[in-house]
Scaffold this motif. Structure first.
Motif, mmCIF file in Angstrom:
data_model
loop_
_atom_site.group_PDB
_atom_site.id
_atom_site.type_symbol
_atom_site.label_atom_id
_atom_site.label_comp_id
_atom_site.label_asym_id
_atom_site.label_seq_id
_atom_site.Cartn_x
_atom_site.Cartn_y
_atom_site.Cartn_z
ATOM 1 N N ALA A 1 29.505 56.951 62.343
ATOM 2 C CA ALA A 1 28.284 56.611 63.075
ATOM 3 C C ALA A 1 28.319 55.149 63.543
ATOM 4 O O ALA A 1 27.894 54.837 64.658
ATOM 5 C CB ALA A 1 27.057 56.868 62.200
ATOM 6 N N GLY A 2 28.829 54.239 62.712
ATOM 7 C CA GLY A 2 28.924 52.841 63.125
ATOM 8 C C GLY A 2 29.880 52.634 64.286
ATOM 9 O O GLY A 2 29.602 51.855 65.207
ATOM 10 N N GLU A 3 31.027 53.325 64.273
ATOM 11 C CA GLU A 3 31.979 53.204 65.385
ATOM 12 C C GLU A 3 31.390 53.769 66.670
ATOM 13 O O GLU A 3 31.577 53.203 67.752
ATOM 14 C CB GLU A 3 33.274 53.927 65.027
ATOM 15 C CG GLU A 3 34.033 53.288 63.871
ATOM 16 C CD GLU A 3 35.257 54.103 63.484
ATOM 17 O OE1 GLU A 3 35.397 55.223 64.016
ATOM 18 O OE2 GLU A 3 36.053 53.633 62.649
ATOM 19 N N LEU A 4 30.668 54.896 66.570
ATOM 20 C CA LEU A 4 30.034 55.469 67.754
ATOM 21 C C LEU A 4 28.997 54.514 68.329
ATOM 22 O O LEU A 4 28.913 54.327 69.555
ATOM 23 C CB LEU A 4 29.389 56.810 67.387
ATOM 24 C CG LEU A 4 28.597 57.515 68.504
ATOM 25 C CD1 LEU A 4 29.479 57.806 69.699
ATOM 26 C CD2 LEU A 4 27.979 58.802 67.971
ATOM 27 N N ARG A 5 28.204 53.880 67.491
ATOM 28 C CA ARG A 5 27.206 52.923 67.973
ATOM 29 C C ARG A 5 27.863 51.723 68.629
ATOM 30 O O ARG A 5 27.399 51.216 69.653
ATOM 31 C CB ARG A 5 26.331 52.480 66.807
ATOM 32 C CG ARG A 5 25.165 51.578 67.213
ATOM 33 C CD ARG A 5 24.330 51.155 66.024
ATOM 34 N NE ARG A 5 23.698 52.287 65.371
ATOM 35 C CZ ARG A 5 24.086 52.819 64.218
ATOM 36 N NH1 ARG A 5 25.132 52.293 63.580
ATOM 37 N NH2 ARG A 5 23.466 53.835 63.691
ATOM 38 N N ARG A 6 28.995 51.263 68.081
ATOM 39 C CA ARG A 6 29.697 50.118 68.656
ATOM 40 C C ARG A 6 30.311 50.472 70.008
ATOM 41 O O ARG A 6 30.289 49.661 70.945
ATOM 42 C CB ARG A 6 30.768 49.635 67.693
ATOM 43 C CG ARG A 6 31.490 48.385 68.160
ATOM 44 C CD ARG A 6 32.402 47.812 67.098
ATOM 45 N NE ARG A 6 33.418 48.772 66.678
ATOM 46 C CZ ARG A 6 33.404 49.429 65.533
ATOM 47 N NH1 ARG A 6 32.416 49.237 64.686
ATOM 48 N NH2 ARG A 6 34.355 50.286 65.214
ATOM 49 N N VAL A 7 30.834 51.677 70.163
ATOM 50 C CA VAL A 7 31.425 52.086 71.436
ATOM 51 C C VAL A 7 30.358 52.179 72.517
ATOM 52 O O VAL A 7 30.577 51.782 73.670
ATOM 53 C CB VAL A 7 32.157 53.433 71.256
ATOM 54 C CG1 VAL A 7 32.571 54.007 72.603
ATOM 55 C CG2 VAL A 7 33.392 53.247 70.387
ATOM 56 N N LEU A 8 29.183 52.680 72.175
ATOM 57 C CA LEU A 8 28.135 52.885 73.177
ATOM 58 C C LEU A 8 27.446 51.588 73.577
ATOM 59 O O LEU A 8 26.832 51.535 74.659
ATOM 60 C CB LEU A 8 27.096 53.879 72.642
ATOM 61 C CG LEU A 8 27.602 55.304 72.372
ATOM 62 C CD1 LEU A 8 26.495 56.173 71.821
ATOM 63 C CD2 LEU A 8 28.186 55.921 73.639
ATOM 64 N N THR A 9 27.487 50.562 72.739
ATOM 65 C CA THR A 9 26.767 49.321 73.043
ATOM 66 C C THR A 9 27.673 48.176 73.475
ATOM 67 O O THR A 9 27.163 47.099 73.786
ATOM 68 C CB THR A 9 25.966 48.879 71.803
ATOM 69 O OG1 THR A 9 26.854 48.746 70.682
ATOM 70 C CG2 THR A 9 24.892 49.897 71.469
ATOM 71 N N SER A 10 28.974 48.355 73.504
ATOM 72 C CA SER A 10 29.895 47.274 73.873
ATOM 73 C C SER A 10 30.344 47.451 75.315
ATOM 74 O O SER A 10 30.399 48.565 75.850
ATOM 75 C CB SER A 10 31.111 47.270 72.932
ATOM 76 O OG SER A 10 31.820 48.495 73.017
ATOM 77 N N GLU A 11 30.687 46.307 75.943
ATOM 78 C CA GLU A 11 31.233 46.279 77.303
ATOM 79 C C GLU A 11 30.306 46.985 78.277
ATOM 80 O O GLU A 11 30.698 47.880 79.030
ATOM 81 C CB GLU A 11 32.630 46.910 77.328
ATOM 82 C CG GLU A 11 33.645 46.194 76.447
ATOM 83 C CD GLU A 11 35.014 46.826 76.528
ATOM 84 O OE1 GLU A 11 35.172 47.794 77.295
ATOM 85 O OE2 GLU A 11 35.923 46.353 75.826
ATOM 86 N N LEU A 12 29.042 46.565 78.305
ATOM 87 C CA LEU A 12 28.083 47.114 79.262
ATOM 88 C C LEU A 12 28.314 46.500 80.638
ATOM 89 O O LEU A 12 28.915 45.429 80.759
ATOM 90 C CB LEU A 12 26.659 46.840 78.787
ATOM 91 C CG LEU A 12 26.260 47.473 77.451
ATOM 92 C CD1 LEU A 12 24.801 47.182 77.157
ATOM 93 C CD2 LEU A 12 26.510 48.972 77.430
ATOM 94 N N PRO A 13 27.845 47.135 81.697
ATOM 95 C CA PRO A 13 28.028 46.579 83.046
ATOM 96 C C PRO A 13 27.381 45.200 83.179
ATOM 97 O O PRO A 13 26.366 44.896 82.542
ATOM 98 C CB PRO A 13 27.345 47.619 83.947
ATOM 99 C CG PRO A 13 27.365 48.880 83.164
ATOM 100 C CD PRO A 13 27.239 48.466 81.723
ATOM 101 N N CYS A 14 27.969 44.348 84.033
ATOM 102 C CA CYS A 14 27.457 42.995 84.206
ATOM 103 C C CYS A 14 26.079 42.988 84.855
ATOM 104 O O CYS A 14 25.244 42.130 84.550
ATOM 105 C CB CYS A 14 28.436 42.174 85.057
ATOM 106 S SG CYS A 14 30.082 42.014 84.317
ATOM 107 N N ASP A 15 25.818 43.926 85.767
ATOM 108 C CA ASP A 15 24.530 43.972 86.447
ATOM 109 C C ASP A 15 23.491 44.787 85.694
ATOM 110 O O ASP A 15 22.415 45.085 86.237
ATOM 111 C CB ASP A 15 24.699 44.545 87.853
ATOM 112 C CG ASP A 15 25.416 45.896 87.841
ATOM 113 O OD1 ASP A 15 25.927 46.280 86.766
ATOM 114 O OD2 ASP A 15 25.460 46.562 88.896
#
Length: 338
Positions: A220-234
Motif C-alpha cells: 500500500a505504501g509503494e502504491l501511494r508513492r507511485v501515484l503521488t510522485s512525478e506529477l505534471p508541472c502544470d
C-alpha cells in the motif's frame, strides 16, 4: 516654558491593596496581574504567557508566578476538547481571589450572554441576480481547502432528520480485501497531494485497478508513492483521469506462477500375514513381512546365533599355533638340511 500635564485616566491602573500587600505573591506575579488587569478588551483573546513574554517574564519566573496566581485564586483555567477534536484552554483572571465554583459561575454567565444585534447592511435592498455562478461540480476540487477524510452525511439544521446514505457506498461494502485496501489508499491521497482529491464514488470506481496492483506484490505504501510522485508541472486537471491512466499504464507485471509441489509419496499398504518357513510343521507361526523375507525376526536371530556357535566350535577345535621361537627353530633346521 515648563509645562506639566497629567495623563488621562485610561493611562492608569487601579491596584488593590490586597494585591500589592499580598505576602505570598512575588513581584513578578503582582506585576503580571496588574498589567493584564489594565489591558483593553481587544487583548482578552491572548494567553497569559503572551502577556508575560511582553513584560519580560519568561521561563521559570513565569511558571512560578502562574502557580502562585492559580494557588491563591487569581487565575483559573479550563481545558476542554472542541468540536473538531482540538484541545482549547480558557483562562480567567480576576483582581480578587475566587473559588472554583465562583469562577465557573462567572464563566457560564459570560458564555450565556445573548449575541449582539448585527448592524444592518449598507444600502437599499436590491433584487437577486441570477446566473454568473459556476456549477458546484466544476469547482468542487478548488473549494475544499480542508476536505474531510471520509464522506460525511449532511445534517439538516433546525431539527430535520439526517438523510440516509446511498446504498452500496458504505465502507468496503461488497469489496474484496485487496479492493478495500486499494480504496483506502485512493482516499488517503488527498492528505498527500490536495489536487488528487477523490470522492467516495470515484475511489470505488478505481478500487479494482488498485487491487490488481496489490495482487501483483505491491504494498500500500509503494502504491501511494507511485501515484503521488512525478506529477505534471502544470498540475492535475482531473484527479480521476490522471489516476486511472497511471494505474493502467504503470501496472507492474504479474507474479510468476509457482509450480505445484510434488505429491507426497504414498505409504505402502500393510502386507498380509505369512507363515514362517523356519518354524517347521510342528509349531507353525505367522508374521507380517517388511520386504521379501520369508523368516520371522526371532527365527533369523536364532539361526544367526547357531551359525556363530558352530564357527566358534571349529575355531576352538584347531590346535594352538606354535610360538615364534619354535617356528624359527624349525625354519633353521629345514634350511640346514637343504
Amino acid at each position: 516654558m515648563l509645562r506639566h500635564a497629567i495623563a488621562p485616566s485610561r493611562r492608569f491602573t487601579k491596584a488593590s491593596h490586597d494585591v500589592v500587600r499580598h505576602a505570598r505573591l512575588t513581584s513578578d506575579a503582582k506585576i503580571l496581574l496588574l498589567a493584564v488587569q489594565g489591558l483593553p478588551e481587544e487583548c482578552a483573546s491572548q494567553p497569559l504567557s503572551e502577556h508575560a513574554r511582553k513584560l519580560g517574564i519568561t521561563g521559570r519566573a513565569y511558571q512560578k508566578s502562574k502557580e502562585l496566581l492559580v494557588a491563591h485564586g487569581y487565575v483559573h483555567e479550563w481545558r476542554e476538547q472542541g468540536e473538531r477534536g482540538r484541545w482549547v484552554t480558557e483562562q480567567l483572571l480576576s483582581n480578587v481571589p475566587l473559588t472554583p465554583e465562583a469562577a465557573a459561575v462567572l464563566r457560564q454567565g459570560r458564555s450565556e450572554e445573548p449575541p449582539s444585534v448585527p448592524k444592518p447592511t449598507v444600502g437599499a435592498p436590491a433584487a437577486r441576480v441570477a446566473g454568473h455562478q459556476l456549477p458546484v461540480d466544476e469547482e468542487q476540487e478548488k473549494n475544499y481547502p480542508h476536505p474531510p477524510s471520509e464522506a460525511e452525511a449532511e445534517v439538516v439544521v433546525g431539527g430535520g432528520a439526517e438523510p440516509a446514505p446511498e446504498a452500496g457506498l458504505g465502507p468496503e461494502a461488497g469489496l474484496s480485501p485487496e479492493a478495500a485496501e486499494g480504496e483506502r489508499v485512493l482516499l488517503s491521497l488527498r492528505h498527500v497531494r490536495r489536487e488528487l482529491y477523490l470522492g467516495v464514488k470515484e475511489a470505488r470506481g478505481l478500487a479494482e485497478l488498485a487491487a490488481r496492483w496489490l495482487l501483483r506484490g505491491v504494498s500500500a505504501g509503494e502504491l501511494r508513492r507511485v501515484l503521488t510522485s512525478e506529477l505534471p508541472c502544470d498540475g492535475v486537471r482531473s484527479a480521476v483521469g490522471f489516476l486511472r491512466y497511471r494505474l493502467m499504464h504503470k501496472m507492474p507485471p504479474e507474479l510468476p506462477v509457482e509450480a505445484a509441489p510434488p505429491p507426497a509419496e504414498t505409504r505402502p499398504g500393510v502386507r498380509e500375514l505369512i507363515t514362517c518357513t523356519a518354524s517347521g510343521e510342528e509349531e507353525p507361526h505367522v508374521f507380517r513381512p517388511v520386504t521379501d523375507e520369508t523368516e520371522c525376526g526371532p527365527c533369523r536371530r536364532q539361526a544367526a546365533w547357531q551359525l556363530w556357535e558352530r564357527q566358534r566350535a571349529l575355531t576352538e577345535a584347531e590346535p594352538d599355533p606354535l610360538p615364534w621361537r619354535e617356528r624359527f627353530t624349525r625354519l633353521g633346521v629345514s634350511g640346514s638340511e637343504e
